[in-house]
Design an enzyme around this catalytic site. Structure first.
Site, PDB file in Angstrom:
ATOM      1  N   CYS A   1       1.023  -1.119   0.126  1.00 23.31           N
ATOM      2  CA  CYS A   1      -0.087  -0.155   0.212  1.00 23.31           C
ATOM      3  C   CYS A   1       0.910   1.179  -0.111  1.00 23.31           C
ATOM      4  O   CYS A   1       2.166   1.069   0.072  1.00 23.31           O
ATOM      5  CB  CYS A   1      -0.975   0.016   1.260  1.00 23.31           C
ATOM      6  SG  CYS A   1      -0.266   0.116   2.825  1.00 23.31           S
TER       7      CYS A   1
ATOM      8  N   CYS B   1      -4.248  -0.678  -2.290  1.00 20.88           N
ATOM      9  CA  CYS B   1      -5.206   0.514  -2.604  1.00 20.88           C
ATOM     10  C   CYS B   1      -4.750   0.795  -4.174  1.00 20.88           C
ATOM     11  O   CYS B   1      -3.721   0.393  -4.771  1.00 20.88           O
ATOM     12  CB  CYS B   1      -4.775   1.754  -1.913  1.00 20.88           C
ATOM     13  SG  CYS B   1      -3.028   2.035  -2.029  1.00 20.88           S
TER      14      CYS B   1
ATOM     15  N   CYS C   1       2.857   0.610  -8.452  1.00 25.06           N
ATOM     16  CA  CYS C   1       3.859  -0.359  -8.152  1.00 25.06           C
ATOM     17  C   CYS C   1       4.040  -1.461  -9.269  1.00 25.06           C
ATOM     18  O   CYS C   1       4.893  -2.306  -8.990  1.00 25.06           O
ATOM     19  CB  CYS C   1       3.631  -0.882  -7.027  1.00 25.06           C
ATOM     20  SG  CYS C   1       2.394  -2.147  -7.060  1.00 25.06           S
TER      21      CYS C   1
END
Length: 257
Positions: free
Chosen positions: A10, A82, A89
């Protein structure tokens, strides 16, 4: 058995991913090496430890870390928690599978109730993940079966045969001959290969032999066929049209002359 590796991601690695790491380790630590990281790490919110302690979930070794510190590792699974982390990422993490789970950030609300809600939601999602991964996992003793299965799918005629049979539940040689526009000897040869690989089984009805997916076909193999069919409907659309043009389909034996 070698452990699988899993990474929760996250943005801050300060709440959701820490809860997920601790909970997953408690639920499946014997099967998975579990990690968490953030794209812009922050100190762990103290309420994480309060909620974990109240549930008797170990918080040992939890610490906030940057995703870049793990960029040399390759994971079996990476799970973003999220949307922001997922967007940033995808190109940074090395993983065989990247999954996106979106949970509201509990830090925005006062008290620990929001943290409890996230922990409960994570628990349900992890249960489903574990059920699915265990149900469709190819065990070492099934490896030769898996190789035979994927070799069967590598041939165009055999793949379409399997998808047609899955869709129709049961077909005879003449129906497949009409649908695939192939000679009967060729269809029979492919059916024999699929039967010898234990992917199909046959049923004799009078003078006719009908083929269906083997009753003991592993769940992971059935899921591969289901996903292939649902995501590639155009692959057998023309073949289904030819099959339907045979006439009165319920009179199966009468069509197989």
């Amino acid at each position: 058995m070698q452990k699988k590796s899993l990474l929760f991601i996250c943005t801050g690695n300060s709440a959701r991913s820490q809860l997920a790491e601790a909970l997953f380790r408690q639920m499946a630590g014997a099967e998975f090496e579990v990690y968490s990281a953030g794209t812009a790490p922050e100190p762990i919110d103290p309420r994480v430890f309060a909620v974990l302690n109240a549930r008797h979930i170990s918080a040992e070794n939890l610490h906030s870390k940057d995703l870049s510190s793990l960029n040399q590792r390759h994971f079996d699974y990476a799970i973003t928690l999220c949307d922001k982390a997922h967007q940033s990422c995808v190109t940074q993490v090395k993983a065989a599978q990247i999954l996106a789970w979106d949970f509201a950030d509990p830090k925005a609300k006062a008290g620990t109730k929001a943290f409890d809600v996230v922990l409960n939601e994570l628990s349900e999602r992890i249960k489903y993940f574990l059920l699915f991964s265990q149900k469709y996992r190819v065990k070492p003793e099934q490896l030769s079966d898996a190789l035979s299965f994927y070799k069967a799918l590598a041939d165009d005629t055999r793949l379409k045969t399997l998808l047609l049979i899955q869709q129709q539940q049961e077909l005879c040689v003449c129906e497949l001959t009409a649908a695939l526009d192939e000679t009967q000897p060729k269809i029979s040869r492919h059916l024999a290969q699929l039967r010898n690989a234990a992917i199909l089984q046959d049923r004799r009805h009078g003078q006719w032999v009908f083929y269906r997916l083997a009753d003991n076909l592993p769940g992971w193999a059935l899921e591969v066929l289901r996903l292939t069919a649902s995501n590639n409907s155009a692959l057998i659309a023309a073949n289904l049209n030819k099959l339907n043009e045979m006439g009165d389909r319920p009179q199966r034996a009468a069509l197989c002359n």
